[in-house]
Design a protein around this motif. Sequence first.
Motif, mmCIF file in Angstrom:
data_model
loop_
_atom_site.group_PDB
_atom_site.id
_atom_site.type_symbol
_atom_site.label_atom_id
_atom_site.label_comp_id
_atom_site.label_asym_id
_atom_site.label_seq_id
_atom_site.Cartn_x
_atom_site.Cartn_y
_atom_site.Cartn_z
ATOM 1 N N VAL A 129 -16.631 7.052 -4.446
ATOM 2 C CA VAL A 129 -15.334 6.358 -4.552
ATOM 3 C C VAL A 129 -15.009 6.099 -6.025
ATOM 4 O O VAL A 129 -13.874 6.287 -6.466
ATOM 5 C CB VAL A 129 -15.337 5.027 -3.761
ATOM 6 N N ILE A 130 -16.026 5.705 -6.778
ATOM 7 C CA ILE A 130 -15.849 5.487 -8.227
ATOM 8 C C ILE A 130 -15.398 6.804 -8.872
ATOM 9 O O ILE A 130 -14.459 6.839 -9.668
ATOM 10 C CB ILE A 130 -17.177 5.028 -8.894
ATOM 11 N N ALA A 131 -16.068 7.892 -8.499
ATOM 12 C CA ALA A 131 -15.725 9.210 -9.050
ATOM 13 C C ALA A 131 -14.324 9.628 -8.629
ATOM 14 O O ALA A 131 -13.556 10.171 -9.427
ATOM 15 C CB ALA A 131 -16.751 10.242 -8.594
ATOM 16 N N TYR A 132 -13.967 9.336 -7.361
ATOM 17 C CA TYR A 132 -12.623 9.682 -6.874
ATOM 18 C C TYR A 132 -11.570 8.989 -7.718
ATOM 19 O O TYR A 132 -10.586 9.598 -8.156
ATOM 20 C CB TYR A 132 -12.462 9.285 -5.394
ATOM 21 N N GLU A 133 -11.766 7.700 -7.982
ATOM 22 C CA GLU A 133 -10.775 6.944 -8.758
ATOM 23 C C GLU A 133 -10.676 7.501 -10.189
ATOM 24 O O GLU A 133 -9.582 7.665 -10.725
ATOM 25 C CB GLU A 133 -11.138 5.453 -8.777
ATOM 26 N N ARG A 134 -11.827 7.813 -10.763
ATOM 27 C CA ARG A 134 -11.849 8.368 -12.132
ATOM 28 C C ARG A 134 -11.131 9.725 -12.168
ATOM 29 O O ARG A 134 -10.379 10.003 -13.112
ATOM 30 C CB ARG A 134 -13.317 8.535 -12.568
ATOM 31 N N ASP A 135 -11.306 10.530 -11.131
ATOM 32 C CA ASP A 135 -10.753 11.888 -11.118
ATOM 33 C C ASP A 135 -9.296 11.941 -10.665
ATOM 34 O O ASP A 135 -8.685 13.014 -10.646
ATOM 35 C CB ASP A 135 -11.601 12.792 -10.202
ATOM 36 N N HIS A 136 -8.743 10.804 -10.215
ATOM 37 C CA HIS A 136 -7.342 10.766 -9.763
ATOM 38 C C HIS A 136 -6.605 9.637 -10.477
ATOM 39 O O HIS A 136 -6.151 8.681 -9.842
ATOM 40 C CB HIS A 136 -7.276 10.569 -8.238
ATOM 41 N N PRO A 137 -6.473 9.752 -11.804
ATOM 42 C CA PRO A 137 -5.883 8.653 -12.582
ATOM 43 C C PRO A 137 -4.412 8.409 -12.246
ATOM 44 O O PRO A 137 -3.886 7.339 -12.547
ATOM 45 C CB PRO A 137 -6.050 9.110 -14.040
ATOM 46 N N ASP A 138 -3.773 9.385 -11.594
ATOM 47 C CA ASP A 138 -2.357 9.231 -11.214
ATOM 48 C C ASP A 138 -2.205 8.441 -9.906
ATOM 49 O O ASP A 138 -1.089 8.111 -9.507
ATOM 50 C CB ASP A 138 -1.712 10.619 -11.061
ATOM 51 N N GLU A 139 -3.307 8.150 -9.225
ATOM 52 C CA GLU A 139 -3.220 7.428 -7.944
ATOM 53 C C GLU A 139 -3.626 5.964 -8.107
ATOM 54 O O GLU A 139 -4.517 5.655 -8.897
ATOM 55 C CB GLU A 139 -4.155 8.082 -6.901
ATOM 56 N N THR A 140 -2.961 5.086 -7.368
ATOM 57 C CA THR A 140 -3.401 3.692 -7.288
ATOM 58 C C THR A 140 -4.321 3.582 -6.079
ATOM 59 O O THR A 140 -3.889 3.793 -4.942
ATOM 60 C CB THR A 140 -2.189 2.748 -7.137
ATOM 61 N N THR B 147 0.808 -1.225 0.000
ATOM 62 C CA THR B 147 0.000 0.000 0.000
ATOM 63 C C THR B 147 0.842 1.275 0.000
ATOM 64 O O THR B 147 0.315 2.355 -0.284
ATOM 65 C CB THR B 147 -0.947 0.041 1.220
ATOM 66 N N MET B 148 2.132 1.151 0.310
ATOM 67 C CA MET B 148 3.017 2.318 0.426
ATOM 68 C C MET B 148 2.948 3.208 -0.827
ATOM 69 O O MET B 148 3.042 2.706 -1.940
ATOM 70 C CB MET B 148 4.446 1.798 0.632
ATOM 71 N N GLY B 149 2.754 4.502 -0.627
ATOM 72 C CA GLY B 149 2.726 5.448 -1.741
ATOM 73 C C GLY B 149 1.380 5.515 -2.458
ATOM 74 O O GLY B 149 1.219 6.310 -3.383
ATOM 75 N N ASN B 150 0.441 4.698 -2.035
ATOM 76 C CA ASN B 150 -0.849 4.627 -2.731
ATOM 77 C C ASN B 150 -1.979 5.234 -1.893
ATOM 78 O O ASN B 150 -1.739 5.732 -0.794
ATOM 79 C CB ASN B 150 -1.152 3.165 -3.098
ATOM 80 N N THR B 151 -3.189 5.182 -2.429
ATOM 81 C CA THR B 151 -4.355 5.751 -1.752
ATOM 82 C C THR B 151 -5.182 4.623 -1.155
ATOM 83 O O THR B 151 -5.554 3.686 -1.855
ATOM 84 C CB THR B 151 -5.205 6.538 -2.770
ATOM 85 N N PRO C 85 -3.759 8.209 10.688
ATOM 86 C CA PRO C 85 -3.483 7.931 9.279
ATOM 87 C C PRO C 85 -2.145 7.200 9.115
ATOM 88 O O PRO C 85 -1.161 7.539 9.774
ATOM 89 C CB PRO C 85 -3.446 9.329 8.653
ATOM 90 N N LEU C 86 -2.105 6.204 8.259
ATOM 91 C CA LEU C 86 -0.870 5.439 8.056
ATOM 92 C C LEU C 86 0.087 6.283 7.216
ATOM 93 O O LEU C 86 -0.318 6.873 6.210
ATOM 94 C CB LEU C 86 -1.188 4.122 7.345
ATOM 95 N N PRO C 87 1.351 6.368 7.635
ATOM 96 C CA PRO C 87 2.290 7.236 6.930
ATOM 97 C C PRO C 87 2.502 6.835 5.472
ATOM 98 O O PRO C 87 2.410 5.657 5.126
ATOM 99 C CB PRO C 87 3.590 7.095 7.727
ATOM 100 N N HIS C 88 2.792 7.840 4.640
ATOM 101 C CA HIS C 88 3.136 7.655 3.222
ATOM 102 C C HIS C 88 2.011 7.024 2.413
ATOM 103 O O HIS C 88 2.254 6.347 1.423
ATOM 104 C CB HIS C 88 4.426 6.840 3.065
ATOM 105 N N ARG C 89 0.776 7.209 2.887
ATOM 106 C CA ARG C 89 -0.375 6.789 2.107
ATOM 107 C C ARG C 89 -1.434 7.885 2.186
ATOM 108 O O ARG C 89 -1.585 8.524 3.218
ATOM 109 C CB ARG C 89 -0.971 5.475 2.649
ATOM 110 N N LYS C 90 -2.152 8.118 1.064
ATOM 111 C CA LYS C 90 -3.306 9.025 1.113
ATOM 112 C C LYS C 90 -4.485 8.240 1.652
ATOM 113 O O LYS C 90 -4.622 7.046 1.359
ATOM 114 C CB LYS C 90 -3.646 9.528 -0.295
ATOM 115 N N HIS C 91 -5.309 8.908 2.459
ATOM 116 C CA HIS C 91 -6.462 8.215 3.038
ATOM 117 C C HIS C 91 -7.777 8.802 2.557
ATOM 118 O O HIS C 91 -7.954 10.020 2.541
ATOM 119 C CB HIS C 91 -6.425 8.301 4.570
#
Length: 162
Positions: A82-93, A34-38, A52-58
């Motif tokens: 959540v579906i919209a969030y994923e669509r609007d943040h294509p740079d995030e896993t 999960t490191m570096g991801n959302t 919040p867990l470090p080095h991850r977006k929550h």
Amino acid sequence: MIFIWAEDQNHGIGLKGTLPWHLPADLKFFKQTTMGNTLVSGRRTFASYKKPLPHRKHVVLTTDSSAQYPDDVTVLHETQAVIAYERDHPDETVIISGGAKVFASLLPYVDTLIRTRVDHAFEVDTYMPAIDYSKFKLVEQQHRLADEKNQYALTFERWQRR
Ligand SMILES: NC(=O)c1ccc[n+]([C@@H]2O[C@H](COP(=O)([O-])OP(=O)(O)OC[C@H]3O[C@@H](n4cnc5c(N)ncnc54)[C@H](OP(=O)(O)O)[C@@H]3O)[C@@H](O)[C@H]2O)c1
């Protein structure tokens, strides 16, 4: 969309708001993956992290519109957000980290399942929702024997939607 979770022999995942087991090897796997991801989690699962867990977006899901969270935590109130969030943040896993309620509502949208199987039957009060594994293909599997710090054998699996 990716799910990550650990389950016991009966698909149990939780007990009294926390994990039913103590398995540092699985926590390490969760951290590495999960490191570096959302991370998207339900109110109860996010509370189980304590902070919040470090080095991850929550991203936290709650129906409570007055809930207070730290500024860097995104709060969403419904599945479609959540579906919209994923669509609007294509740079995030975007990785869904549970719990059962969140997994159940997002099951139709998941492409990748990252499942740890814990080789034991625990006392639990929360279960993974039923998944039709015929719709997924097992693409990775790694066994890990029990040792002095990890009392139970683990299997790390990755499934991809067919
Ligand atoms: N073994 C594992 O890998 C794993 C992973 C995750 C969690 N767990 C365990 O599972 C348990 C928690 O799971 P849980 O199912 O009880 O709780 P949860 O899914 O973490 O949280 C449930 C809460 O999240 C909010 N929520 C969930 N889905 C929502 C949606 N679609 N829209 C809006 N809000 C939504 C609601 O909050 P409001 O009530 O505020 O509206 C709901 O009451 C704990 O024991 C935890 O340790 C285990």
